[in-house]
Every structure is written in C-alpha cells, then in structure tokens.
Design a protein around this motif. Structure first.
Motif, PDB file in Angstrom:
ATOM      1  N   ASP A 493       0.843  -1.184   0.000  1.00 48.09           N
ATOM      2  CA  ASP A 493       0.000   0.000   0.000  1.00 48.09           C
ATOM      3  C   ASP A 493       0.882   1.238   0.000  1.00 48.09           C
ATOM      4  N   LEU A 494       0.293   2.367  -0.474  1.00 50.09           N
ATOM      5  CA  LEU A 494       1.028   3.622  -0.614  1.00 50.09           C
ATOM      6  C   LEU A 494       0.209   4.763  -0.039  1.00 50.09           C
ATOM      7  N   THR A 495       0.886   5.775   0.501  1.00 51.93           N
ATOM      8  CA  THR A 495       0.228   6.996   0.951  1.00 51.93           C
ATOM      9  C   THR A 495       1.246   8.115   0.936  1.00 51.93           C
ATOM     10  N   GLN A 496       0.784   9.360   1.126  1.00 51.81           N
ATOM     11  CA  GLN A 496       1.685  10.513   1.136  1.00 51.81           C
ATOM     12  C   GLN A 496       1.249  11.468   2.234  1.00 51.81           C
ATOM     13  N   THR A 497       2.206  11.905   3.069  1.00 56.58           N
ATOM     14  CA  THR A 497       1.905  12.855   4.130  1.00 56.58           C
ATOM     15  C   THR A 497       1.941  14.270   3.593  1.00 56.58           C
ATOM     16  N   ASN A 498       1.498  15.228   4.409  1.00 56.69           N
ATOM     17  CA  ASN A 498       1.377  16.615   3.969  1.00 56.69           C
ATOM     18  C   ASN A 498       2.709  17.228   3.559  1.00 56.69           C
ATOM     19  N   ASP A 499       3.808  16.725   4.122  1.00 60.01           N
ATOM     20  CA  ASP A 499       5.108  17.290   3.800  1.00 60.01           C
ATOM     21  C   ASP A 499       5.693  16.707   2.516  1.00 60.01           C
ATOM     22  N   GLY A 500       4.908  15.913   1.776  1.00 59.59           N
ATOM     23  CA  GLY A 500       5.339  15.423   0.473  1.00 59.59           C
ATOM     24  C   GLY A 500       6.088  14.104   0.508  1.00 59.59           C
ATOM     25  N   VAL A 501       6.245  13.476   1.660  1.00 58.03           N
ATOM     26  CA  VAL A 501       6.956  12.198   1.731  1.00 58.03           C
ATOM     27  C   VAL A 501       6.002  11.071   1.360  1.00 58.03           C
ATOM     28  N   PHE A 502       6.445  10.221   0.398  1.00 58.94           N
ATOM     29  CA  PHE A 502       5.712   8.994   0.092  1.00 58.94           C
ATOM     30  C   PHE A 502       6.036   7.945   1.155  1.00 58.94           C
ATOM     31  N   TRP A 503       5.024   7.184   1.539  1.00 64.05           N
ATOM     32  CA  TRP A 503       5.228   6.110   2.520  1.00 64.05           C
ATOM     33  C   TRP A 503       4.733   4.812   1.926  1.00 64.05           C
ATOM     34  N   VAL A 504       5.555   3.786   2.079  1.00 61.32           N
ATOM     35  CA  VAL A 504       5.304   2.509   1.424  1.00 61.32           C
ATOM     36  C   VAL A 504       5.185   1.413   2.479  1.00 61.32           C
ATOM     37  N   ALA A 505       4.057   0.722   2.498  1.00 60.00           N
ATOM     38  CA  ALA A 505       3.889  -0.454   3.362  1.00 60.00           C
ATOM     39  C   ALA A 505       4.368  -1.673   2.598  1.00 60.00           C
ATOM     40  N   THR A 506       5.432  -2.293   3.085  1.00 58.87           N
ATOM     41  CA  THR A 506       6.029  -3.419   2.366  1.00 58.87           C
ATOM     42  C   THR A 506       5.516  -4.749   2.918  1.00 58.87           C
ATOM     43  N   TYR A 507       5.908  -5.811   2.226  1.00 57.85           N
ATOM     44  CA  TYR A 507       5.446  -7.141   2.622  1.00 57.85           C
ATOM     45  C   TYR A 507       6.199  -7.677   3.831  1.00 57.85           C
ATOM     46  N   ASN A 508       7.477  -7.319   3.975  1.00 53.73           N
ATOM     47  CA  ASN A 508       8.228  -7.953   5.067  1.00 53.73           C
ATOM     48  C   ASN A 508       9.391  -7.127   5.628  1.00 53.73           C
ATOM     49  N   ILE A 509       9.517  -5.874   5.192  1.00 52.93           N
ATOM     50  CA  ILE A 509      10.637  -5.084   5.731  1.00 52.93           C
ATOM     51  C   ILE A 509      10.143  -3.800   6.402  1.00 52.93           C
ATOM     52  N   GLY A 510       8.864  -3.745   6.767  1.00 49.17           N
ATOM     53  CA  GLY A 510       8.336  -2.588   7.461  1.00 49.17           C
ATOM     54  C   GLY A 510       7.833  -1.516   6.523  1.00 49.17           C
ATOM     55  N   VAL A 511       8.086  -0.263   6.884  1.00 51.50           N
ATOM     56  CA  VAL A 511       7.580   0.900   6.139  1.00 51.50           C
ATOM     57  C   VAL A 511       8.763   1.748   5.706  1.00 51.50           C
ATOM     58  N   LEU A 512       8.710   2.194   4.442  1.00 44.52           N
ATOM     59  CA  LEU A 512       9.764   3.044   3.894  1.00 44.52           C
ATOM     60  C   LEU A 512       9.202   4.423   3.587  1.00 44.52           C
TER      61      LEU A 512
END
Length: 968
Positions: A493-512
């Motif tokens: 899954d993907l999302t973006q915070t107000n400060d423009g950072v993309f956040w990625v929910a991965t399958y097995n290494i946490g969140v980037l």
C-alpha cells in the motif's frame, strides 16, 4: 407517462440519499462462551477481588478467572449448585450465598461454609452485606446480624424490599424500615431513624417489590419497583435527603438488576439489554442501548479498563474499548472512500454501496446502484460532488440528482484507482498500470501492478508492481526504480503525508519513507513497529496509521513514537483491508466487519498486571513455592512457571526474565515458562517482570534465589581433603610407629618418675613419722624411766617405740597396706604420743565392726600425717582437756576416716606459726596432698580429703575435723 417518470425519479432520489438505515451500532465486544473455555453461560453476579482475579457466580457454581483459565470452587456440604451475590469483606475474602440459605467465603484458595440458615430463610435468596464485623442478612421479615467471629445471631425488625441496604462512607448501614423511612445502624444495638425521608410514592407496603441500591463516588441511589403497577422509580440520597430522578420511559417497566456508575455515566443491566445513560442533575438520559435482546445480570470494569457484561443465558461479553464501534458484520467490504470529515462511501464485493455518517452513527444502503459485482474503486470529487463508481461490470458517475453513464471503459479486476485531475485517472490492473481518460489510455508499465498513487502536487506517480516500486514524473512520465539497500521494494500500500513524503507499506521489511526519489526513512520492528509485515497505510497530516499483522499503529513523526491498538484494545482481527481517516475518526474494515474509532480517545492506558509464580519444578518434581532453592550441580534442572492476571493476559502480556549473576540481559519468555536444564555452581537470582506487548512500562520484578552447589566429590575441599588424607595416612603410618616407640619410652619414664615421686613422698611421710623431735621425745621418755629406776616402764616404752619404727620401715616398702596394719601402727603411735603429752591426751580410736580390716587396703603411711598434724598444731598448744577422736566406717563404696580434735583451730595455729620462726614445719601433710594428687591421676573414683573448722555455739574455734574418703 411523465407523471410516472417523475414519480420514478423521486423514488430513485429518495432511495439514493436516504436509503435503508442500519441501527444497533455497538462497541466491539469479545463474546465468552462454553466454546472458548467459559464454564457456564448463565451467570448472576461478577466481582473483581483485591488481587485482580475475576469471580463469576452462576448456575453451575462459583468460578475464578486469572486471565488464562477458570478455576471452579465447591464445597462438600453445598446444597444445590448455583451461587449468587458475590461480595468482598475487609480481609479480601470473596463471599457468596445460595437459595438453600448457605453462606460461603473463599479464603486460602478454598471455599468455606460460614453458616447454614436454610431452616430460617425458608428457601428465599437473601440479600446480605458485610457490615463492620457482621454478616447482615435480609431474612424472613427480620434482619439478622451475625458476628463473624462467634457466629452469634442478633435479630432485628424487618425491612422493606428485597435488598438489605448499603453501607455509607461513615461505615453505617442504611435501609428502608417498615415505616418507609431510612434506618441507620451504627451497630446491631445502636439504631436511629432519619426523619423526613418517607418515600411518598409507595404508600402501601404490599405494593413494593424489587429494590436495589447503587453507589457512585459521592451519592447513593435507591431503585424501587412497584410490582403491581410495573413501575420503577429511582431516588438520589444525598446529605440525608431523598430526591426522585426523572428516568427514561424505557427503564420504568424494567427490573434494574445491577447498575455500575463511573462519574456521571450509568451502565444499567436489565432484562432488555445494557443501557448506557448520563445523569444531568436529577434526570437520566439514554446514550446507548447495547445487547438489546439479551438479559444482562451484572456489569463491572476490571483493573485494566475492560467492561465485563454477564448475561442470563449467553455467557459473558467483554468490551475492551467502548470507543471502538462496529457498524457492520460484513466481511466483503472492498473500498472506503472519504466524502467529508464525518462521511464516507462504503463498497463491497457484492456490489452494495453504502454511506456512513459518523455523527448520526448511521449506515445506509444505496440500493439501486448495485449490479451484484464487486466494487473495485470509488473516487469522490468534492468540486463536482460526483462519485466515480467502478465495479467489474460498469463504471458510472453519480451525482446528487441522477445517475449518468461515464465514458471511461469498463475496468474489471481493477486493483486501484487514483485521480490525476477531473478527467484523468491512474489505474493499476492485473496486466499493467496506465493513465486513462475519456478519450485515451496511456500505459505506464506493462506488468502486474497492485497500487498507484498520485502525489499531492500532481507532479509524480508512484506505482507498485510485481517487479518492484517505480516513480514517474508527470507529465513527462520519466520513470525511476526505487530500491532499498540495492534491492527492489515490494509494496502492498502507498500513501503521502502533507510534507510530500511517500510512505510505502512493504510485505516484510516494514515501512519506507521516500522523498526526492530516494528512501529517507525506514520504520521497522527494531524501532517500534509492531511487525515488519504490513498491509494498509494511511497518512494523517504528517503522521501515519499503519496496519500490521500484529496491530494497528499511529506513528507520530514529530516524536518518533508509536501508539498501538491491538486485540487487547478490542480489535478482533488484524486482517485490515481498508483504512480511512475522517477528521478525528478512523474508519477501517476487516474480515469481521466495518469499524470506527475516535483517534483522540481510543488510546487508553492499560495497567501492567503483576507477574506471579504458579509452579516451580526441580528435577521433574513439583516444589512448594519458596523464595529460595538450593540445588546440587549434577541435579540442577529447574523450571519456573508464571502468569499475569487480567483478561487475555496470556495473549497480550509479555514476560522477560533474567538469571542474575549468570547473565545480565533480559530475555523474552514464551508460554509462561522458563526452564534451565543445568546450572553451574554459584548463587543466582531468577528475576521475572511483565509488560503489555506494545507498552513500555514493566511490572514490579519478582525474584527467586537459587544456590547451586557442587557434589561433595567435585568440590575443592574434597580434592584437598583426599590429598591431605593420602599424605596424612603415609605420615601417620610412620609417625605412629615412632610414636608407639616413643610412647612406650615415655610411659616407662613417666612410671619411673611417678614411682620416684611416690617413693619420695613415702620417705617424707616416713621422715614425718620419724622426725627428730618425735625420736628425741621418745628417747627422753625412755631415759627418764631409766633414771627414775622404772625399768619396766622403760622396757615397755622401748619395745613399743622399736615396734613402731619397724612398722614404718616395713610399710615404706609397700604401695598399699591393709586397714589392720594401719590401725596397729596408729595405736602404737598414739600410745607413744600420749606418753609425750604426759598423759594429758585423751584419744579414742573407733573402728566400725562391720569393716573387713584384712581386705580393705589403703595407701601406706597415709593416715598418720593427718593425726600428727592434729596433735602438733591443734592439741599441742592446748593446756588441758586434749581430746582426739579417730573413727573408721564405710559409707556406700567409701572408707571414711574422721580425725577430730578440740584444739585451738587452724586460724590460731597459723598465728602462732607466724610468731615462732623455728616453729615445727608440717611438711608431711603437704607431701600427702601431692601424693593424693598422684594417686588420683589413674583412678576413676578419687580419694578426697576435706578439712572442716569446728566452732562452739558462740562461734568460737573449737578444733578441727579432717574427713578422708577412700574409694573401696
């Protein structure tokens, strides 16, 4: 026809915007039944004791729950199996009773029968209360005060209603007397009536049936039920004043079995469910109505803020968090699309479109849109107030007035859709990702994709595919592969915070976190993430909501902290497939339905339950629980079993242990057990502590001391001992031979020395007996007889003198002589001494006739020195009446010789001795003393010599007595 069309449109619009409402939204609860370990489904009372145990009484008996298992309590004299009315006393004991009139309490993990009042209560279930040192019971038209120590019963006049009353903060018992006034008991003997407390609404005694008392932190409430009118009233009792409350009509006809009050919020148990009310002044307002078709019997909140609800036939419900609301049980929800800060569209795999309104807590269905195919995406346009609806069979745009076809092509099996602008969308499909609009389709990547996200500034598009994560510039569509640690990134899954950072929910290494085309942040388990396996992620301003396989978390990016909502907080499943933030509310769906919670109130701190030891096993044998254990090193297998109280503690409480002085690190324990197969020698401390799985606070550490000792044959002292023994055996062997020789030599020398000393002592005694003074006096006496021509006397005296000298010389040759020989010598000596004293000496020699003088032996030359001492130091200085008594007798196994004189005494003799320098020295007595000591060395029975000073009645010296005790 036009009228029909107009009517159809009205129907369609009414259905679209009002739909079918679904009521009955309730907080998420965990239902405990017999299927998941509950020992019964019919319960009447609940209680949490001082130790944190939860107690339940019901149709099948009394049970205690420690967070893991239910323990049953029973008694051999119990009549019937049901228990009621759980209460605690000042000692922490749990009380209950039954319909048979028996009252029980639990102490030391055992149910005890306190009293049996079956004959007195006649089968009625009596209410009771623990008041001071009394068990107070609402009996059959009487109040029974039973002393807890003596069990003595003091009966008082009866009360009105079914409840015994309540104990106020002044430790007074208050109830309603037969005159419908409040009675106050200070003790069974001390009673007063509160005036102006008459309950006017119940004039006839027989109309009053069910009664209950409820308490909050400062007030008490009376519930009185008219059994004929089916009408209930509640009075507030404050400052000795009764005030009626206005109660909702829905409660008036119901028995209020139990009311739990915290602050101004009331939880009311009734036959028609659980009512949640709020008291405003003197009125009650219903806030919620839960479990509407269930008979609720009791409500309690445990130490960890869980709300427990017992029922009459459906087991127990536990509500971990009232702020977690369930709107639907559907497991088919496929998409949640935000409409406003309190509204959202809900789509499911069956083609049903619903609209959620959080303010009204309503969920309505938009029935006419359904085509019975899975809804793949919803996209709401705030500007145009249109909703893009995408299912497997159609793509349509809906506005507030009508339905209209949309020119986008059909998108079956769509994975995700995100808006670029009002006419263009980026879509992820099983075979590619593309930009689509009304007129064209432009492919971004030709492979299976899962999620596409357009940046807030519309300048970038992030796409997750089967081959990794790709970032496209827009509108140039220049692409770049995002890698982490030189490896592809596989995103769920993907999302973006107000400060423009993309956040990625991965399958097995946490969140980037990705910014400026590179990974700038990594959230994982080591940093506080509940799990590295993540699924849904949603931005909330600059913070993140992250769904993992171990819980739903809020990550605060300012403070880099995590708050976790787990099953301990009421989330029944972590299989969250949709997540959306609506203002202060978070809406999510899982395989168990549709839920929402307020993000400001959902996080309630949980107390950390204490850890306690349940069992210690040493070498396979269960031990009594002790603070200390001593183990042998070759048999040092030890197992510790432990647990923490609290609801579902085994699932949500983590235990950490440490074996101090063996290892300083804390290790996470599993399954409530730690086992050491073997331990080295030393002193250790086993420490155990607990914490909530996602908390940071630990409980108080509990400890057990362990002392491990080596077997004696492995200890240093044993090796040293063996070495020393070996050396000692060798040394002793040779020394013994030398010592034996030396011993024989020393023994011979010692005997020679002893013989020499005895000979010398005998010679001294002989010298004493043949001292110059005695011989001179004897010869003078003979000479005097010759001069006076008393030839016969001279001859007789000379014969006696020569015989005495010969006896002394003969006895000096012997170690021992017979008593007969000793007496012969003593007689001759006394006869000669009498002559020397010029016949002024009276002596008496008395020998017991029972003595065998020829068999009894005594040391040679032994008695005479003591007689000589009596004559020369006692009688010599006395002018007349000189008496000397010598007796021999046997007492038990002793020969006793008593030498008694009536001389001047030892004290006077010593003074004369000091005045005369040339006074006769009695060295024979001293030699005899040394001789006694030498003889006694080899004797078990010792010779004893005792000297006694004699006195007259006027306490004047009257001679001396010498007692000589010789063992036979």
């Amino acid at each position: 026809m036009k009228m029909l069309n107009t009517y159809s449109k009205i129907v369609i619009l009414f259905t679209l915007f009002f739909g079918q409402f679904i009521y009955g939204q309730e907080p998420v609860s965990i239902h405990l039944t017999e299927e998941n370990g509950l020992p019964d489904v019919e319960f009447y009372s609940m209680l949490e004791d001082q130790s944190g145990y939860m107690w339940l009484s019901g149709n099948k008996g009394l049970f205690r729950y420690d967070g893991e298992e239910f323990k049953s309590f029973s008694h051999s004299k119990k009549r019937g199996r049901s228990f009621f009315n759980l209460k605690t006393d000042a000692k922490g004991r749990v009380w209950c009773n039954n319909i048979a009139g028996q009252f029980f309490y639990v102490e030391n993990n055992q149910l005890s029968l306190f009293i049996d009042l079956g004959n007195r209560l006649n089968g009625s279930l009596a209410d009771y209360v623990i008041f001071k040192n009394y068990l107070v019971i609402n009996g059959n038209k009487e109040i029974l005060f039973i002393n807890l120590d003596t069990k003595k019963i003091d009966a008082k006049p009866g009360i009105v209603g079914t409840s015994i009353g309540f104990v106020n903060e002044k430790n007074q018992l208050i109830n309603i007397n037969e005159d419908y006034e409040l009675s106050v008991y200070e003790s069974p003997k001390k009673l007063k009536t509160l005036k102006n407390t008459d309950i006017k609404s119940f004039e006839a005694k027989e109309t009053l049936g069910f009664t209950k008392y409820f308490k909050d932190h400062k007030d008490v409430y009376f519930f009185l039920f008219n059994k004929y009118k089916r009408d209930g009233k509640i009075y507030r009792f404050q400052s000795n004043v009764l005030t009626p409350l206005q109660i909702p009509k829905a409660l008036k006809e119901l028995h209020l079995d139990y009311v739990y009050i915290e602050n101004a919020i009331w939880y009311v148990a009734s036959s028609k469910g659980l009512f949640k009310l709020k008291r405003n002044g003197d009125s009650l307002e219903i806030l919620s109505h839960y479990f509407q078709s269930t008979y609720i019997t009791s409500i309690i909140r445990d130490f960890n803020k869980n709300l427990w609800v017992s029922t009459l036939n459906k087991g127990v419900y536990v509500i971990p968090n009232e702020d977690l609301i369930r709107y639907s049980n559907s497991n088919a929800i496929s998409v949640i699309e935000k409409k406003s800060e309190f509204e959202a569209f809900i789509g499911d795999r069956k083609g049903h479109l619903k609209q959620l309104n959080l303010k009204k807590q309503q969920l309505k269905t938009v029935n006419h849109i359904s085509d019975n195919s899975s809804i793949r995406a919803l996209s709401y346009n705030k500007k145009t107030n249109k909703l893009l609806y995408v299912s497997d069979l159609k793509t349509v745009s809906i506005n507030e007035n009508n339905l209209e076809n949309y020119t986008l092509k059909r998108l079956p099996s769509l994975k995700s859709l995100d808006k670029v602008n009002d006419t263009c969308y980026v879509v992820s499909l099983p075979h590619n990702a593309a930009l689509i609009s009304q007129n064209k389709t432009q492919e971004l990547i030709g492979q299976r994709t899962y999620k596409s996200l357009v940046s807030r500034d519309k300048k970038q598009i992030l796409v997750s595919s089967v081959k990794g994560l790709f970032l496209f510039d827009f509108p140039s569509l220049k692409s770049q592969t995002i890698r982490f640690k030189e490896k592809p990134v596989y995103a769920y899954d993907l999302t973006q915070t107000n400060d423009g950072v993309f956040w990625v929910a991965t399958y097995n290494i946490g969140v980037l976190g990705i910014k400026n085309n590179k990974v700038v942040a990594h959230l994982n388990k080591e940093k506080g993430l509940a799990s590295n396996v993540t699924n849904k992620i949603k931005a909330d301003g600059n913070n993140l909501w992250i769904s993992t396989e171990s819980g739903l978390q809020l990550y605060d990016r300012t403070y880099h902290t995590y708050k976790t909502i787990s099953k301990l907080n009421g989330i029944n499943s972590y299989n969250i497939n949709q997540l959306e933030v609506l203002g202060d509310e978070v809406v999510f769906s899982s395989n168990l339905g549709l839920f929402s919670f307020n993000k400001n109130s959902i996080f309630k701190p949980k107390n950390v339950p204490e850890v306690y030891f349940t069992q210690v096993v040493v070498n396979g044998i269960e031990q009594d629980l002790e603070p200390n254990y001593t183990l042998k090193q070759n048999a040092s297998e030890i197992t510790f079993n432990f647990h923490s109280k609290g609801f579902q503690a085994s699932k949500f409480i983590e235990h950490y242990y440490q074996l101090k002085k063996f290892d300083t690190t804390w290790v996470k324990a599993t399954n409530g057990q730690v086992k050491f197969n073997t331990l080295p020698e030393g002193d250790f401390t086993f420490n155990i502590k607990a914490k909530n799985r996602f908390g940071k606070t630990y409980s108080k550490t509990k400890s057990i001391q362990i002392k491990v000792v080596l077997p004696f044959y492995k200890q240093l002292w044993f090796y040293l001992l063996i070495s020393m023994l070996t050396i000692s055996v060798v040394v002793v062997y040779f020394k013994r031979k030398l010592r034996r020789k030396e011993s024989l030599k020393q023994k011979e020398l010692k005997q020679l020395e002893l013989d020499k000393q005895l000979v010398n002592l005998k010679l001294e005694n002989l010298r004493s007996q043949m001292n110059p003074h005695f011989i001179f006096n004897a010869l003078n006496s003979i000479q005097e007889y010759i001069v006076l021509n008393q030839q016969n006397l001279a001859s007789t005296y000379l014969v006696k003198f020569s015989r005495l000298i010969r006896m002394y010389l003969e006895q000096s040759q012997e170690q021992e002589v017979t008593l007969e020989q000793e007496l012969q010598a003593l007689k001759l000596y006394l006869e000669l001494e009498k002559v020397r004293f010029e016949q002024e000496l009276n002596y008496n020699l008395d020998v017991d006739t029972t003595l065998n003088q020829q068999l009894i032996k005594l040391p040679s030359l032994f008695i005479q020195p003591y007689i000589e001492n009596a004559l020369k130091h006692g009688l010599h200085h006395k002018l007349d009446n000189r008496n000397l008594n010598i007796t021999f007798c046997q007492h038990k196994n002793q020969l006793i010789c008593a030498i008694t004189d009536n001389g001047i005494g030892r004290e006077a003799a010593n003074k004369l001795k000091q005045q005369h320098i040339n006074f006769h020295k009695s060295f024979a007595t001293q030699a005899n003393k040394k001789r006694v000591d030498l003889i006694n060395k080899d004797r078990k029975e010792k010779i004893k010599v005792e000297i006694i000073d004699l006195y007259t009645e006027n306490n004047k010296p009257n001679g001396t007595q010498v007692l000589i005790k010789i063992p036979l």
